[in-house]
Write an enzyme that holds these catalytic residues in place. Structure first.
Site, short mmCIF file in Angstrom:
data_model
loop_
_atom_site.label_atom_id
_atom_site.label_comp_id
_atom_site.label_asym_id
_atom_site.label_seq_id
_atom_site.Cartn_x
_atom_site.Cartn_y
_atom_site.Cartn_z
N SER A 174 0.96 -1.17 0.17
CA SER A 174 0.05 -0.21 0.06
C SER A 174 0.73 1.24 0.01
O SER A 174 1.73 1.49 -0.86
CB SER A 174 -0.97 -0.19 1.19
OG SER A 174 -1.93 0.99 1.12
N HIS A 379 -7.87 -5.02 0.69
CA HIS A 379 -6.70 -4.60 1.04
C HIS A 379 -5.74 -5.19 1.82
O HIS A 379 -4.82 -5.28 1.78
CB HIS A 379 -6.87 -2.96 1.01
CG HIS A 379 -5.72 -2.19 0.96
ND1 HIS A 379 -5.26 -1.85 -0.19
CD2 HIS A 379 -5.13 -1.24 1.85
CE1 HIS A 379 -4.27 -1.05 -0.01
NE2 HIS A 379 -4.26 -0.42 1.15
#
Ligand SMILES: *[C@@H]1O[C@H](CO)[C@@H](O)[C@H](O)[C@H]1NC(C)=O
Ligand SMILES: *[C@@H]1O[C@H](CO)[C@@H](O)[C@H](O)[C@H]1NC(C)=O
Length: 405
Positions: A174, A379
Site C-alpha cells: 500500500s 486491501h
C-alpha cells in the site's frame, strides 16, 4: 452526509481497538501479542531480531527491525537481503502480527532471506527527531512524499552499508509502494539499489478508490483548516476533537458483536470477513493505528480529487514558491527503471484494478501484474489474510528467487 459517515468511521475505529483487545476472553498468549512491540514479538516466536537506528537527511530518527536469519540458521552471511515497507497507519509489526508460517517476514526469513523492516517517520517506532519534538507541529509537516524522498533512501543506504550487498529486494504494501514510486521517480539513482520491487496492493493513482475514508476527506482538501480541525493538525486521529464529537464508546456495548466491529474497522480499507482470523483481531488492533501525519491522509484525498499522481498541494501561492508552478508537479513514473511486479486484487477498495492498470502503463520497467485468485480478497488481506501464503506469498517468493543467483 459524507462528513458524518467519516466521523463515525473514525470514531468506531478508535474505540474498537481498545475494547476488543482488553475485553475479549481469548488465549492469553494472543492477548500478550497485542501489547508486545515488534522486537519482543519476533523474539517470543524464536526468531533472532535486531533493532537499528537510522538518521534521515532532514534529521528524523527511524527505527528498523531486522530478522537476520531463520530459526534454524546461525548467520546472515550470504543471504539475499529484502527490505519491507509497511502501509498507512501501520508499522514493521504488520509483517509479524500473524504467527510464524503466516507472517511474511517469518516466511522470508525461513526461506533464506535477511529481512529488514522499515518504519516511516511518525509511527510508533519512528517518533523521534534530532531537534523537533513530536508534540510540535513542525515535527508533523510531512506526507508520504517525505517518507519516499528521505526515509526510504536513508533506510536502504543503511541496509546496503550494513550487509555489504550491492542491491536489495524491496517489498512494499500500500503506502509502502506509494513511497517507493516517490523515491524512484524523484531520486532515480535509487533504482539501481533495488533488485526488484514487489508491490502488494500498489497505490499511486487512486481515482477509483472505494474507501469511505478517502472519499469523505476529498471534498475538504481545498479547505485544509477544516480538515486540520477534524483530524488534528499534526498526527492523524489524535485523542480529542474527533473523540469528543463522537462521545462515549459504541463497541463497549454488548449488543455490538465482534463481527460488526470488524466490519466497521475494515470500512476504512474494505473488508473480507472470510480471510480475517477473528482470533487474531486483538493483535491487529493492538498494533494499528500506529501513527501517521494528517498530511499523509490529506495527500491521498488530493490524489483522489485530481486523479493524478502528484506532489502535495499546499495551495497555489505556496505551490508557486515551492515548486515554481501553481499546481503541484506530477511524479515522473518513466524515471522508474527497477523491475516492478504489481500484485493486486479485484475487491481491493484502495488499490483498484483500474488504477493498477493505469500505473502499469506508465511504469516502463513494470514486468507484469498478478491478480490474487480470490474474488473477495481486499486491501488488508495482503498482510493479514488466513490464506495469504497460498494466495500471494508463494508466488512472490518464486518471483524473487529468479533474481537470486
Ligand atoms: C486463527 O488463529 C489462531 C491463533 O493463532 C489459530 O490457532 C487458528 O488456526 C487460526 N485459524 C485459521 C483458520 O487459520
Ligand atoms: C522523466 O524521466 C525520464 C527518464 O529519466 C526523462 O527522460 C524525462 O525527461 C523526465 N520527464 C520530466 C518531465 O522530467
Amino acid at each position: 452526509m459524507h462528513l458524518l459517515y467519516f466521523i463515525l468511521t473514525i470514531y468506531f475505529f478508535r474505540n474498537v481497538r481498545a475494547d476488543v483487545v482488553l475485553d475479549r476472553t481469548t488465549d492469553p498468549s494472543i492477548l500478550e501479542d497485542a501489547s508486545l512491540d515488534t522486537f519482543s514479538l519476533i523474539r517470543k516466536y524464536g526468531f533472532p531480531c535486531e533493532i537499528h537506528r537510522v538518521y534521515t537527511e532532514d534529521k528524523y530518527i527511524l527505527e528498523m527491525h531486522r530478522i537476520p536469519h531463520g530459526r534454524d540458521d546461525v548467520s546472515a552471511v550470504g543471504r539475499p537481503v529484502v527490505f519491507l515497507q509497511h502501509g498507512l497507519l501501520s508499522s514493521s509489526a504488520e509483517w509479524v502480527l500473524m504467527l510464524p508460517g503466516k507472517g511474511l517476514a517469518y516466511i522470508l526469513a525461513e526461506a533464506g532471506y535477511d529481512v529488514w523492516m522499515g518504519n516511516a517517520r511518525g509511527n510508533t517506532y519512528s517518533k523521534h527527531h534530532v531537534s523537533l519534538n513530536p508534540t510540535s507541529s513542525s515535527f508533523w509537516k510531512f506526507s508520504w512524499h517525505e517518507i519516499g524522498y528521505y526515509d526510504l533512501p536513508a533506510m536502504i543506504d543503511y541496509v546496503i552499508k550494513e550487509t555489504g550487498v550491492p542491491k536489495i529486494h524491496y517489498i512494499g504494501f500500500s503506502q509502502g509502494t506509494t513511497a517507493f514510486w516517490v523515491m524512484t521517480s524523484t531520486r532515480p539513482e535509487y533504482n539501481d539499489k533495488i533488485v526488484a520491487m514487489q508491490a502488494l496492493a500498489p497505490v499511486a493513482y487512486v481515482g477509483n478508490v472505494r474507501s469511505p475514508l478517502i472519499k469523505a476527506i476529498a471534498p475538504f482538501t481545498n479547505s485544509m483548516e477544516i480538515l486540520f480541525k477534524l483530524l488534528g493538525r499534526n498526527e492523524f486521529l489524535p485523542n480529542g476533537k474527533v473523540n469528543e464529537l463522537a462521545g462515549q464508546s459504541y463497541c463497549v456495548e454488548e449488543a455490538i458483536t465482534q463481527v460488526l466491529c470488524t466490519n466497521l474497522l475494515f470500512l476504512l480499507c474494505g473488508f473480507n470477513v472470510e480471510q480475517l482470523n477473528a482470533t487474531m483481531l486483538p493483535v491487529v488492533l493492538g498494533h494499528t493505528p500506529a501513527g501517521a501525519s494528517t498530511r499523509q491522509v490529506i495527500h491521498f484525498g488530493q490524489l483522489y480529487n485530481s486523479n493524478k499522481f502528484v506532489q502535495f498541494d499546499h495551495g497555489w501561492l505556496s505551490n508557486k514558491r515551492r515548486y515554481g508552478t501553481f499546481k503541484p508537479p506530477a511524479y515522473n513514473l518513466t524515471a522508474i527503471t527497477t523491475p516492478v511486479f504489481l500484485h493486486y486484487a479485484d475487491n481491493d477498495w484502495l488499490s483498484t484494478p483500474n488504477d493498477v492498470d493505469k500505473l502499469l502503463k506508465e511504469v516502463n520497467s513494470a514486468v507484469g501484474k498478478y491478480r490474487v485468485p480470490l474474488a473477495k480478497f481486499n486491501h488488508l488481506d495482503f498482510v493479514f489474510a488466513i490464506n495469504a501464503k497460498e494466495l500471494i506469498y508463494d508466488r512472490l517468493l518464486n518471483i524473487m528467487k529468479l533474481f537470486n543467483k
